[in-house]
Scaffold this active site. Sequence first.
Site, PDB file in Angstrom:
ATOM      1  N   GLY A   1       0.843  -1.195   0.000  1.00  0.00           N
ATOM      2  CA  GLY A   1       0.000   0.000   0.000  1.00  0.00           C
ATOM      3  C   GLY A   1       0.876   1.243   0.000  1.00  0.00           C
ATOM      4  O   GLY A   1       2.095   1.160   0.156  1.00  0.00           O
TER       5      GLY A   1
ATOM      6  N   GLY B   1      -0.927   2.477   6.333  1.00  0.00           N
ATOM      7  CA  GLY B   1      -1.142   1.703   7.551  1.00  0.00           C
ATOM      8  C   GLY B   1      -0.523   0.311   7.520  1.00  0.00           C
ATOM      9  O   GLY B   1      -0.782  -0.514   8.400  1.00  0.00           O
ATOM     10  N   LYS B   2       0.349   0.062   6.545  1.00  0.00           N
ATOM     11  CA  LYS B   2       0.990  -1.262   6.440  1.00  0.00           C
ATOM     12  C   LYS B   2       1.681  -1.647   7.745  1.00  0.00           C
ATOM     13  O   LYS B   2       1.461  -2.722   8.298  1.00  0.00           O
ATOM     14  CB  LYS B   2       2.057  -1.282   5.318  1.00  0.00           C
ATOM     15  CG  LYS B   2       1.550  -0.951   3.945  1.00  0.00           C
ATOM     16  CD  LYS B   2       2.668  -0.952   2.908  1.00  0.00           C
ATOM     17  CE  LYS B   2       3.780   0.060   3.136  1.00  0.00           C
ATOM     18  NZ  LYS B   2       3.388   1.471   3.013  1.00  0.00           N
ATOM     19  N   SER B   3       2.540  -0.742   8.200  1.00  0.00           N
ATOM     20  CA  SER B   3       3.346  -1.016   9.378  1.00  0.00           C
ATOM     21  C   SER B   3       2.463  -1.136  10.634  1.00  0.00           C
ATOM     22  O   SER B   3       2.633  -2.060  11.442  1.00  0.00           O
ATOM     23  CB  SER B   3       4.338   0.133   9.512  1.00  0.00           C
ATOM     24  OG  SER B   3       5.258  -0.145  10.471  1.00  0.00           O
TER      25      SER B   3
ATOM     26  N   SER C   1       6.050  -1.836  -2.126  1.00  0.00           N
ATOM     27  CA  SER C   1       6.057  -2.814  -3.234  1.00  0.00           C
ATOM     28  C   SER C   1       5.054  -2.404  -4.313  1.00  0.00           C
ATOM     29  O   SER C   1       4.037  -3.065  -4.501  1.00  0.00           O
ATOM     30  CB  SER C   1       5.804  -4.227  -2.725  1.00  0.00           C
ATOM     31  OG  SER C   1       4.757  -4.309  -1.786  1.00  0.00           O
TER      32      SER C   1
HETATM   33  N1  LIG Z   1      10.418   8.453  -2.828  1.00  0.00           N
HETATM   34  C1  LIG Z   1       9.837   7.718  -1.885  1.00  0.00           C
HETATM   35  N2  LIG Z   1       8.702   7.040  -2.187  1.00  0.00           N
HETATM   36  C2  LIG Z   1       8.126   6.277  -1.233  1.00  0.00           C
HETATM   37  N3  LIG Z   1       8.588   6.135   0.032  1.00  0.00           N
HETATM   38  C3  LIG Z   1       9.718   6.800   0.372  1.00  0.00           C
HETATM   39  C4  LIG Z   1      10.376   7.624  -0.574  1.00  0.00           C
HETATM   40  N4  LIG Z   1      11.457   8.166   0.046  1.00  0.00           N
HETATM   41  C5  LIG Z   1      11.488   7.709   1.294  1.00  0.00           C
HETATM   42  N5  LIG Z   1      10.435   6.883   1.503  1.00  0.00           N
HETATM   43  C6  LIG Z   1      10.256   6.141   2.762  1.00  0.00           C
HETATM   44  O1  LIG Z   1      10.614   4.796   2.435  1.00  0.00           O
HETATM   45  C7  LIG Z   1       9.582   3.887   2.780  1.00  0.00           C
HETATM   46  C8  LIG Z   1       9.225   2.982   1.599  1.00  0.00           C
HETATM   47  O2  LIG Z   1      10.224   2.033   1.427  1.00  0.00           O
HETATM   48  P1  LIG Z   1       9.876   0.644   0.747  1.00  0.00           P
HETATM   49  O3  LIG Z   1      11.112  -0.167   0.817  1.00  0.00           O
HETATM   50  O4  LIG Z   1       8.653   0.089   1.354  1.00  0.00           O
HETATM   51  O5  LIG Z   1       9.546   1.085  -0.765  1.00  0.00           O
HETATM   52  S1  LIG Z   1       9.452   0.175  -2.060  1.00  0.00           S
HETATM   53  O6  LIG Z   1       8.707  -1.047  -1.721  1.00  0.00           O
HETATM   54  O7  LIG Z   1      10.816  -0.159  -2.495  1.00  0.00           O
HETATM   55  O8  LIG Z   1       8.740   0.986  -3.068  1.00  0.00           O
HETATM   56  C9  LIG Z   1       8.364   4.724   3.091  1.00  0.00           C
HETATM   57  O9  LIG Z   1       7.860   4.095   4.261  1.00  0.00           O
HETATM   58  P2  LIG Z   1       6.323   3.845   4.531  1.00  0.00           P
HETATM   59  O10 LIG Z   1       5.786   5.219   4.784  1.00  0.00           O
HETATM   60  O11 LIG Z   1       6.332   2.983   5.745  1.00  0.00           O
HETATM   61  O12 LIG Z   1       5.697   3.170   3.354  1.00  0.00           O
HETATM   62  C10 LIG Z   1       8.879   6.119   3.330  1.00  0.00           C
HETATM   63  O13 LIG Z   1       9.042   6.330   4.720  1.00  0.00           O
HETATM   64  N1  LIG Z   2      -7.510   2.550  10.905  1.00  0.00           N
HETATM   65  C1  LIG Z   2      -6.200   2.746  10.807  1.00  0.00           C
HETATM   66  N2  LIG Z   2      -5.401   1.752  10.394  1.00  0.00           N
HETATM   67  C2  LIG Z   2      -4.058   1.932  10.277  1.00  0.00           C
HETATM   68  N3  LIG Z   2      -3.414   3.084  10.586  1.00  0.00           N
HETATM   69  C3  LIG Z   2      -4.172   4.115  11.016  1.00  0.00           C
HETATM   70  C4  LIG Z   2      -5.579   3.983  11.155  1.00  0.00           C
HETATM   71  N4  LIG Z   2      -6.070   5.169  11.575  1.00  0.00           N
HETATM   72  C5  LIG Z   2      -5.010   5.989  11.742  1.00  0.00           C
HETATM   73  N5  LIG Z   2      -3.864   5.351  11.408  1.00  0.00           N
HETATM   74  C6  LIG Z   2      -2.526   5.993  11.475  1.00  0.00           C
HETATM   75  O1  LIG Z   2      -1.998   6.071  10.158  1.00  0.00           O
HETATM   76  C7  LIG Z   2      -0.586   5.990  10.192  1.00  0.00           C
HETATM   77  C8  LIG Z   2      -0.133   4.879   9.264  1.00  0.00           C
HETATM   78  O2  LIG Z   2       1.276   4.874   9.250  1.00  0.00           O
HETATM   79  P1  LIG Z   2       2.135   3.579   8.945  1.00  0.00           P
HETATM   80  O3  LIG Z   2       1.555   2.393   9.638  1.00  0.00           O
HETATM   81  O4  LIG Z   2       3.552   3.928   9.219  1.00  0.00           O
HETATM   82  O5  LIG Z   2       1.875   3.397   7.382  1.00  0.00           O
HETATM   83  P2  LIG Z   2       2.815   2.730   6.305  1.00  0.00           P
HETATM   84  O6  LIG Z   2       3.618   1.662   6.985  1.00  0.00           O
HETATM   85  O7  LIG Z   2       1.862   2.193   5.267  1.00  0.00           O
HETATM   86  O8  LIG Z   2       3.652   3.858   5.776  1.00  0.00           O
HETATM   87  C9  LIG Z   2      -0.178   5.710  11.638  1.00  0.00           C
HETATM   88  O9  LIG Z   2       0.186   6.933  12.243  1.00  0.00           O
HETATM   89  C10 LIG Z   2      -1.479   5.178  12.247  1.00  0.00           C
HETATM   90  O10 LIG Z   2      -1.581   5.419  13.633  1.00  0.00           O
END
Ligand SMILES: Nc1ncnc2c1ncn2[C@@H]1O[C@H](COP(=O)(O)OS(=O)(=O)O)[C@@H](OP(=O)(O)O)[C@H]1O
Ligand SMILES: Nc1ncnc2c1ncn2[C@@H]1O[C@H](COP(=O)(O)OP(=O)(O)O)[C@@H](O)[C@H]1O
Length: 201
Positions: free
Chosen positions: A33, A38-40, A107
């Site tokens: 996603g 909200g993946k993490s 991804s």
């Molecule tokens: N350009 C760009 N685009 C998207 N995300 C960015 C970028 N630069 C840094 N970040 C941070 O890196 C996290 C995504 O890394 P991933 O390894 O999940 O990305 S990927 O699957 O290779 O596309 C992503 O974490 P999540 O927010 O947890 O998804 C960001 O914190």
């Molecule tokens: N229903 C929900 N499910 C998942 N995350 C939520 C929800 N509502 C609020 N959030 C907030 O959204 C954010 C999602 O961030 P994160 O889990 O780091 O996303 P990702 O790993 O996809 O980047 C967190 O701050 C989380 O507390």
Amino acid sequence: MSNENIVWHDHHVTKEERAAIKTQKPCILWFTGLSGSGKSTVANAVESRLLALKKHTYLLDGDNIRMGLNRGLTFSDEDRVENIRRIGEVSKLFVDAGTIVLTAFISPFQKERDAVRALVEKDEFIEIFIDTPIAVCESRDPKGLYEKARKGEIPNFTGISSPYEAPAEAEIHVKTEDQTIAESAEQVIGYLKEKGYINAG
Ligand SMILES: Nc1ncnc2c1ncn2[C@@H]1O[C@H](COP(=O)(O)OS(=O)(=O)O)[C@@H](OP(=O)(O)O)[C@H]1O
Ligand SMILES: Nc1ncnc2c1ncn2[C@@H]1O[C@H](COP(=O)(O)OP(=O)(O)O)[C@@H](O)[C@H]1O
């Protein structure tokens, strides 16, 4: 480099034996996603639920893996492909160890997610689409990245200046804007029980 002098070794202890003593069917829970979808958060909630059920798990998370195993990879399409390829191989090793692996990576490309699916046996790969509209992700902006990306300070930002291909046929479809974190975790746990990955009791 040639692989001609490398020979595969079969182990004495099998994946099935390793899984059996853990009373679970190993698999990869592949969360995909947008950033902030909200993946993490959901993956952590699922792992906590599994731990409480005494299941053996391991969570591979985007930022952490990019600080170690995949340090140096950028967010170009090519490096994202390599990022996911390596994570797929590591996930396969965890499955072989009998573990329920949770991965939380954007991804963005279906082809790479399908390539990881093809690495393991049928039913060992469970694609979980954390389907949160970009407007909701952007309003959450937990790391302030959307704000920076809108200002042009982050190149190739997924959903803004880099594509995200939504899964067409994910096993589990989670809509975080409509449900709580606990409800999303329960949706995944319910699936694992229903399909026999963990005992229903
Ligand atoms: N350009 C760009 N685009 C998207 N995300 C960015 C970028 N630069 C840094 N970040 C941070 O890196 C996290 C995504 O890394 P991933 O390894 O999940 O990305 S990927 O699957 O290779 O596309 C992503 O974490 P999540 O927010 O947890 O998804 C960001 O914190
Ligand atoms: N229903 C929900 N499910 C998942 N995350 C939520 C929800 N509502 C609020 N959030 C907030 O959204 C954010 C999602 O961030 P994160 O889990 O780091 O996303 P990702 O790993 O996809 O980047 C967190 O701050 C989380 O507390």
